[in-house]
Structures are given as C-alpha cells and as structure tokens.
Motif scaffolding. Structure first.
Motif, PDB file in Angstrom:
ATOM      1  N   ASP A   1      35.409  18.237  56.633  1.00 12.86           N
ATOM      2  CA  ASP A   1      33.908  17.933  56.786  1.00 12.86           C
ATOM      3  C   ASP A   1      34.237  16.322  56.981  1.00 12.86           C
ATOM      4  N   SER A   2      35.137  15.663  56.118  1.00 16.22           N
ATOM      5  CA  SER A   2      35.171  14.225  56.242  1.00 16.22           C
ATOM      6  C   SER A   2      35.580  13.903  57.717  1.00 16.22           C
TER       7      SER A   2
ATOM      8  N   ARG B   1      45.039  15.568  52.972  1.00 13.90           N
ATOM      9  CA  ARG B   1      43.824  15.005  51.872  1.00 13.90           C
ATOM     10  C   ARG B   1      43.467  16.021  50.768  1.00 13.90           C
TER      11      ARG B   1
END
Length: 104
Positions: free
Chosen positions: A67-68, A85
């Motif tokens: 989503d980032s 991440r």
C-alpha cells in the motif's frame, strides 16, 4: 537548449496546459492480477521465513508495504521493494528462518 528548439513553446492564457501522461490521478489504485499474485507469493514466503509471527500480522505487514507504493509510477520494482520493507518490519519483531524450510 538552443533558442530554435524553444520557438512556439511559450504558453498563452488561451492555450490549454498539456496533461502529464504519467501524472498521478485521484482515482483509486487497483492492483493488477500479477500484483495480486505477487502479494500472495510474498505472504507465503514470509510466513515460512517467520513462523513465530502470527499469519495475520504477516499479511497485514505485506499489505501495508504494498500500500505504501500504491502511487508509484514504475510498478516493476514494487514487489521486491514491498518484500524488503516487510522483511525489515518483521525482523524488528522476530528472527527469520534462514533455512527457508519454515522449521524451528
């Protein structure tokens, strides 16, 4: 640039601004089928690498990582960036299984 290449490039108030074809839109981003498959693969790989972490936590971490990158123009590297991440976030709370077999 040479002055000759700039001729006619001036804008007037009457001329419309050109749209940026790669510009971000306000539309909701929706993942492609390839991206969805990549998310599932990443979740499965990280569940095996971090068996001590709750499966829901792994899924939420991967979803947040993907989503980032939802507004990234270049989508090619999103899977590896999201996995890195996610691994970093999960490693902060547990030790990964370096054997890759999911056994402890």
């Amino acid at each position: 640039m040479a002055p000759a290449t700039l001729q006619g490039a001036e804008r007037t108030e009457a001329s419309p601004a050109m749209e940026d074809p790669g510009g971000r839109t306000t539309e909701q981003w929706s993942p492609t089928s390839e991206e969805l498959a990549s998310v599932r693969t990443t979740v499965a790989r990280l569940k095996a690498a971090y068996p001590s972490v709750d499966a829901d936590t792994v899924e939420a971490t991967v979803k947040a990582a993907y989503d980032s990158f939802r507004q990234a123009r270049v989508r090619k590297y999103v899977p590896i960036l999201a996995e890195r991440r996610s691994r970093k976030a999960l490693a902060a709370g547990s030790t990964p299984d370096v054997t890759g077999r999911g056994e402890r």
